[in-house]
Scaffold this motif. Structure first.
Motif, PDB file in Angstrom:
ATOM      1  N   VAL A 149     -33.407   0.362   3.617  1.00 20.48           N
ATOM      2  CA  VAL A 149     -34.127  -0.915   3.604  1.00 20.48           C
ATOM      3  C   VAL A 149     -33.186  -2.074   3.936  1.00 20.48           C
ATOM      4  N   PHE A 150     -33.703  -3.008   4.731  1.00 21.64           N
ATOM      5  CA  PHE A 150     -33.011  -4.283   4.941  1.00 21.64           C
ATOM      6  C   PHE A 150     -34.017  -5.422   4.887  1.00 21.64           C
ATOM      7  N   ASP A 151     -33.635  -6.496   4.230  1.00 29.59           N
ATOM      8  CA  ASP A 151     -34.432  -7.719   4.211  1.00 29.59           C
ATOM      9  C   ASP A 151     -33.470  -8.907   4.131  1.00 29.59           C
ATOM     10  N   VAL A 152     -33.865 -10.027   4.711  1.00 25.25           N
ATOM     11  CA  VAL A 152     -33.004 -11.219   4.679  1.00 25.25           C
ATOM     12  C   VAL A 152     -32.948 -11.820   3.272  1.00 25.25           C
ATOM     13  N   SER A 182     -28.141  -5.032   7.762  1.00 24.00           N
ATOM     14  CA  SER A 182     -28.739  -5.601   8.969  1.00 24.00           C
ATOM     15  C   SER A 182     -29.823  -4.678   9.509  1.00 24.00           C
ATOM     16  N   ALA A 183     -30.672  -5.240  10.375  1.00 26.99           N
ATOM     17  CA  ALA A 183     -31.694  -4.441  11.047  1.00 26.99           C
ATOM     18  C   ALA A 183     -31.039  -3.403  11.948  1.00 26.99           C
ATOM     19  N   ASP A 184     -29.957  -3.784  12.583  1.00 22.77           N
ATOM     20  CA  ASP A 184     -29.230  -2.869  13.458  1.00 22.77           C
ATOM     21  C   ASP A 184     -28.720  -1.654  12.682  1.00 22.77           C
ATOM     22  N   GLU A 185     -28.216  -1.886  11.473  1.00 20.70           N
ATOM     23  CA  GLU A 185     -27.717  -0.780  10.644  1.00 20.70           C
ATOM     24  C   GLU A 185     -28.855   0.149  10.237  1.00 20.70           C
ATOM     25  N   ILE A 186     -30.012  -0.427   9.965  1.00 21.35           N
ATOM     26  CA  ILE A 186     -31.189   0.394   9.638  1.00 21.35           C
ATOM     27  C   ILE A 186     -31.522   1.317  10.798  1.00 21.35           C
ATOM     28  N   PRO A 216     -40.012 -11.101  18.143  1.00 14.99           N
ATOM     29  CA  PRO A 216     -39.060 -11.289  19.251  1.00 14.99           C
ATOM     30  C   PRO A 216     -37.603 -11.175  18.817  1.00 14.99           C
ATOM     31  N   GLU A 217     -37.235 -11.870  17.744  1.00 16.13           N
ATOM     32  CA  GLU A 217     -35.835 -11.838  17.302  1.00 16.13           C
ATOM     33  C   GLU A 217     -35.447 -10.479  16.723  1.00 16.13           C
ATOM     34  N   VAL A 218     -36.379  -9.836  16.014  1.00 15.17           N
ATOM     35  CA  VAL A 218     -36.073  -8.526  15.427  1.00 15.17           C
ATOM     36  C   VAL A 218     -35.904  -7.477  16.519  1.00 15.17           C
ATOM     37  N   LEU A 219     -36.798  -7.465  17.490  1.00 16.14           N
ATOM     38  CA  LEU A 219     -36.695  -6.502  18.594  1.00 16.14           C
ATOM     39  C   LEU A 219     -35.408  -6.729  19.383  1.00 16.14           C
ATOM     40  N   GLU A 220     -35.058  -7.986  19.585  1.00 18.91           N
ATOM     41  CA  GLU A 220     -33.822  -8.308  20.293  1.00 18.91           C
ATOM     42  C   GLU A 220     -32.610  -7.735  19.557  1.00 18.91           C
TER      43      GLU A 220
END
Length: 266
Positions: free
Chosen positions: A33-36, A54-58, A75-79
């Motif tokens: 799990v990751f959340d800001v 980070s999302a990348d680590e997930i 958009p930012e998450v997919l990027e």
């Protein structure tokens, strides 16, 4: 057990994670799990999940990646995931209006994607979820994603051409039902009836009516007619609802819901 990663740890993600844990004897070691939000991450850590930075680590550490963020944040998450999502990973999108093509375009990857529309009663294991998997998904991942939601309610596969419309049917519809229940309970209170007693009767009536719709085998129109005696109290109520365009208002509301989903997906 394949690793399942969640980007976002809000109410819906939490409900799905709890459902997964319940299906696996309370284990959470396969869930990333990751959340800001530090507060949400702390809550996830207390549940026993693997909290990442980070999302990348997930994405790098999960076989199935669930995007549990708002449509506006896609958009930012997919990027941020473009360098870590490959065709070997399956992406699950639970955001309204976000198509399979939108996800793939944002990731610049032709990965398997499952578009999902759950609803909040999932929190009570009473969910109703619509799913649409892409053609290139493995049977194994397709089954895992299906069970992810079926463990907390019912699921139906829907063609993607109708995934925006289905939001009005199951995704947003609890709000309409809550408003209907509120109107009924508020009327009772205005008449001097205790709110809790009235709401208890309203909820039981909604549950019973749903059971009749599902189990009686009768058409909706027949069920309506059976409650409406000629010249009786129910007919009087139904006539007033028709006078105010109740049926048409529901249709218009659902149409507005679909149009907004289409706007969010652009």
């Amino acid at each position: 057990m394949k690793k399942i990663g969640f980007i976002g740890a809000g109410n819906m993600a939490t409900a799905i994670i709890k459902g997964l844990m319940a299906q696996n004897d309370g284990k959470a070691d396969f869930i990333n799990v990751f959340d800001v939000s530090e507060e949400k991450c702390a809550a996830m850590k207390n549940m026993g999940t693997n909290v990442m930075t980070s999302a990348d680590e997930i994405a790098k550490n999960s076989s199935i990646v669930v995007l549990a963020v708002k449509p506006q944040n896609y958009p930012e998450v997919l990027e941020s995931l473009k360098n870590s999502i490959t065709t070997a990973k399956t992406v699950v999108s639970i955001a309204a209006g976000i198509s399979i093509a939108y996800v793939r375009k944002g990731l610049e990857c032709d990965c398997p994607v499952v578009r999902v529309m759950p609803n909040t009663p999932l929190l009570l294991k009473k969910g109703a979820t619509a799913l649409c998997p892409s053609d290139n998904i493995s049977e194994d991942d397709k089954k895992i994603v299906y069970n992810m939601f079926a463990g907390s309610g019912i699921c139906e596969y829907i063609d993607e051409s109708h995934m925006n419309e289905i939001i009005a049917v199951n995704g947003s519809s609890p709000a309409y039902i809550y408003l209907f229940a509120k109107a009924m309970a508020d009327y009772a209170v205005n008449c001097g009836i205790d709110y809790n007693k009235a709401m208890n009767l309203v909820c039981a009536t909604l549950e019973g009516s749903a059971a009749m719709l599902r189990e009686s085998g009768e058409p909706v129109e027949t069920l309506i007619d059976r409650v409406c005696s000629k010249g009786g109290t129910t007919i009087a109520a139904m006539d007033k609802l028709k006078e105010h365009g109740f049926y048409e208002a529901v249709l218009d509301g659902m149409d507005a819901c679909t149009k907004r989903a289409e706007e969010l997906g652009k």
